[in-house]
Enzyme design. Structure first.
Site, PDB file in Angstrom:
ATOM      1  N   ASP A  52       0.815  -1.224   0.000  1.00  0.00           N
ATOM      2  CA  ASP A  52       0.000   0.000   0.000  1.00  0.00           C
ATOM      3  C   ASP A  52       0.843   1.266   0.000  1.00  0.00           C
ATOM      4  OD1 ASP A  52      -2.344  -1.325   0.035  1.00  0.00           O
ATOM      5  OD2 ASP A  52      -2.731  -1.077   2.186  1.00  0.00           O
ATOM      6  N   TYR A 110       6.658 -10.101   7.344  1.00  0.00           N
ATOM      7  CA  TYR A 110       6.482  -8.660   7.516  1.00  0.00           C
ATOM      8  C   TYR A 110       7.044  -8.226   8.858  1.00  0.00           C
ATOM      9  CZ  TYR A 110       3.312  -8.058   3.522  1.00  0.00           C
ATOM     10  OH  TYR A 110       2.778  -7.984   2.257  1.00  0.00           O
TER      11      TYR A 110
END
Lengths: 249, 249
Positions: A52, A110
């Site tokens: 994003d 992540y």
């Protein structure tokens, strides 16, 4: 035709994410521009993920399909010379034509960074969530273990996603403190839209006692987005490592 | 009248240095604006050093003279709320009226970061010098020890400085490698204009064999700017710590 796998690192602060967008510059577009400058053709580039706006990558894999016979090491150097400073090509390797960076990915890791201090940190303004109230990393670490395993994470997915299968397997997950920095890490076979940021937001709400301890498992099972916590800000999120198992891309 | 010592941290990337300038925003101006917003008066602010454009501070001390009776902790919070994200007030303490952040400083420590890898690092683009050829940190560390002691550093000073006394004492100095990062650190009782950046540039030229090994002592003694190395880029430099000895500001 050759299929080249590129490993990238990028600072996502000024990007509207990975994927080409009508309004705003993206990493994919930037890379296409650079490839066009070097090879003279606008080639097809496929990414391993759609990060994003504002999200960073310590490791991102994409493929470039080209008829060019340029050597991999020459291409790496040439791309780095024309790419903006916020994007780096770490490596380039020729892979089989049927290799796909998203479908062949075995796991992704992540990292979510929280700057946990009353005081601001000017050097982390774009690279961590500044969260002032003191967090107990040991408790958050213990709670985070509830994410591990195969679950339907429909409740940990922002609306706007068109994915049908919301079952994902989390291999490892935890929270560690390094001084004033609290790091959340998670590794799994795939992630839904905003899933990591909602995981972090939910852990924070346990810390704030808006979500009760040990209820994450029930919240996951409810598949109800309303029951999970808020979405943590984009700036703290890093795609940290993308694994292709034995393929060793 | 009260004299308040503020400890700051700032990302110097977008600043034209500390000192107020006619063309370009500076940290001092930014802080004066913030103080004026909080106290309603443009107060006098004095810094411990004049950092250059693009140079950062992990620790910087300045004093604010004010008639206001605002509590120190309230002032810290209020300033952080109105300052841009690239400047943080770490602490505020009332000090004697005759305390001066530059004249009373006992020692300053600087850190110079070098990203020593063929590959770019997008996250260090503003926070380290990207130097591609492999550096031998052990050799540089050994060579750097020649800076230690009391010397006339006139040859390690850029023109444009109006300082008359160019004798400074270096207490400690060295080079360490952390992965692909090579850090130069130096602590002394004071530094001339661009002195740290010329020290780093000179060490690099030893590595490049443009300056011979073990000749730094002779170069210092020559007081000749032409004999020393080039000036390393500003972005790698951090004012790391400012000490006031027993005053404990």
């Amino acid at each position: 035709m050759r299929n080249l796998a590129l490993r990238l690192m990028y600072d996502g602060t000024d990007f509207h994410g990975w994927q080409v967008q009508p309004n705003g510059i993206t990493v994919q577009e930037c890379l296409q521009d650079a490839v066009e400058k070097i090879l003279g053709v606008r080639e097809s580039i496929t990414g391993c993920s759609r990060t994003d706006a504002g999200v960073h990558a310590n490791d991102f894999c994409c493929t470039l399909r080209t008829e060019s016979s340029i050597e991999c090491c020459r291409l790496t150097g040439a791309l780095n010379a024309v790419l903006p400073d916020c994007v780096a090509v770490k490596s380039c390797k020729e892979v089989p034509l049927d290799f796909h960076p998203r479908y062949d990915c075995k796991s992704k890791r992540y990292l979510y960074r929280i700057w946990n201090s009353q005081a601001k940190n000017p050097f982390l303004k774009n690279y961590a969530w500044h969260y002032k109230s003191k967090l107990d990393a040991d408790i958050l670490n213990e709670q985070a273990k509830q994410f591990i395993g195969t679950h339907d994470f429909a409740g940990f997915c922002s609306s706007g996603s068109s994915v049908e299968d919301t079952v994902r397997t989390i291999y490892d997950c935890g929270v560690v403190r390094n001084g004033d920095e609290v790091d959340f890490y998670v590794e799994g076979n795939g992630f839904l839209y905003n899933m990591v940021r909602i995981m972090v937001g939910s852990l924070i709400e346990i810390s704030e006692k808006r979500i009760e301890k040990d209820t994450l498992t029930a919240i996951i099972e409810s598949r109800d987005r309303e029951k999970a916590g808020r979405t943590a800000p984009a700036c703290g999120l890093f795609l940290d490592y993308v694994s292709y198992g034995e393929a060793e891309v």
